[in-house]
Design a protein around this motif. Sequence first.
Motif, PDB file in Angstrom:
ATOM      1  N   LEU A 120       0.794  -1.144   0.055  1.00  0.00           N
ATOM      2  CA  LEU A 120      -0.076   0.161   0.151  1.00  0.00           C
ATOM      3  C   LEU A 120       0.764   1.393   0.085  1.00  0.00           C
ATOM      4  N   LEU A 121       2.207   1.241   0.306  1.00  0.00           N
ATOM      5  CA  LEU A 121       3.088   2.212   0.455  1.00  0.00           C
ATOM      6  C   LEU A 121       3.798   2.306  -1.082  1.00  0.00           C
ATOM      7  N   SER A 122       3.530   1.513  -2.035  1.00  0.00           N
ATOM      8  CA  SER A 122       4.248   1.313  -3.209  1.00  0.00           C
ATOM      9  C   SER A 122       4.033   2.597  -3.958  1.00  0.00           C
ATOM     10  N   PRO A 123       5.255   3.082  -4.642  1.00  0.00           N
ATOM     11  CA  PRO A 123       4.891   4.453  -5.486  1.00  0.00           C
ATOM     12  C   PRO A 123       4.462   3.818  -6.804  1.00  0.00           C
ATOM     13  N   HIS A 124       4.225   2.573  -6.995  1.00  0.00           N
ATOM     14  CA  HIS A 124       3.443   2.390  -8.276  1.00  0.00           C
ATOM     15  C   HIS A 124       1.998   2.376  -8.112  1.00  0.00           C
ATOM     16  N   LEU A 125       1.418   2.722  -7.042  1.00  0.00           N
ATOM     17  CA  LEU A 125       0.114   2.869  -6.841  1.00  0.00           C
ATOM     18  C   LEU A 125      -0.361   4.125  -7.384  1.00  0.00           C
ATOM     19  N   LYS A 126      -1.168   4.214  -8.434  1.00  0.00           N
ATOM     20  CA  LYS A 126      -1.655   5.331  -9.216  1.00  0.00           C
ATOM     21  C   LYS A 126      -3.051   5.479  -9.243  1.00  0.00           C
ATOM     22  N   PRO A 127      -3.417   6.747  -9.315  1.00  0.00           N
ATOM     23  CA  PRO A 127      -5.074   6.698  -9.298  1.00  0.00           C
ATOM     24  C   PRO A 127      -5.612   6.087 -10.699  1.00  0.00           C
ATOM     25  N   VAL A 128      -6.731   5.753 -10.440  1.00  0.00           N
ATOM     26  CA  VAL A 128      -7.362   5.069 -11.704  1.00  0.00           C
ATOM     27  C   VAL A 128      -8.616   5.771 -12.154  1.00  0.00           C
ATOM     28  N   THR A 129      -8.865   6.058 -13.464  1.00  0.00           N
ATOM     29  CA  THR A 129      -9.810   6.487 -14.026  1.00  0.00           C
ATOM     30  C   THR A 129     -10.960   5.438 -14.635  1.00  0.00           C
ATOM     31  N   LEU A 130     -12.054   5.294 -14.353  1.00  0.00           N
ATOM     32  CA  LEU A 130     -12.964   4.175 -14.931  1.00  0.00           C
ATOM     33  C   LEU A 130     -14.182   4.977 -15.605  1.00  0.00           C
TER      34      LEU A 130
ATOM     35  N   LEU B   9      -3.972   7.903  -3.560  1.00  0.00           N
ATOM     36  CA  LEU B   9      -2.923   7.523  -4.760  1.00  0.00           C
ATOM     37  C   LEU B   9      -2.412   8.507  -5.384  1.00  0.00           C
ATOM     38  N   SER B  10      -1.001   8.745  -5.628  1.00  0.00           N
ATOM     39  CA  SER B  10      -0.314   9.506  -6.094  1.00  0.00           C
ATOM     40  C   SER B  10      -0.088   9.628  -7.626  1.00  0.00           C
ATOM     41  N   ALA B  11      -0.310  10.809  -8.387  1.00  0.00           N
ATOM     42  CA  ALA B  11      -0.372  10.757  -9.814  1.00  0.00           C
ATOM     43  C   ALA B  11       1.060  10.893 -10.027  1.00  0.00           C
TER      44      ALA B  11
END
Length: 160
Positions: free
Chosen positions: A52-62, A157-159
């Motif tokens: 959950l701290l991964s820098p790969h977690l990005k916002p999602v647009t659906l 989530l960081s862009a």
Amino acid sequence: MTLFVPGPLAAEIEAVRHVVDPIQKRLIPAHVTLCREDELGRLSEMELDARLLSPHLKPVTLRFGEPEAFHGHGIVMYGIEGLEDFRFLRQTILGALDLKPQRPHITLAHPRNPQAPGNSLDRAAGLRTLPPINFNTLCLIEQVMGSPWQVLRSIELSAS
């Protein structure tokens, strides 16, 4: 783990959910399930925290399609765009490439609840043209003994 629909779009969706399934609306706000408890249960608390701290977690647009009936009086809107980003977010959290398929969706009415008097696709028709929804926060949630779901933890989530 879930992605709650944010802002004004949430209010628009909730107005429909209030009519088509007030029980489901009371239990949990409009959301997209990201990871189910059986999937998360395979991870230790330390593993989950690290992911959950991964820098790969990005916002999602659906973007979601038109409301559809399912299992009798259930009403759902399936994701039709942003599916690859959704899958990548699941993979990043769960750490697996062989995930069971999960199609993002927003449940407007759940068939396990009694059919509400206002339950109909016509009542959900106003949601046909929802714009894409940006999900910038994921939440770890829990339900105890049929009570409303509670947020245990929120992760922005960081862009970048």
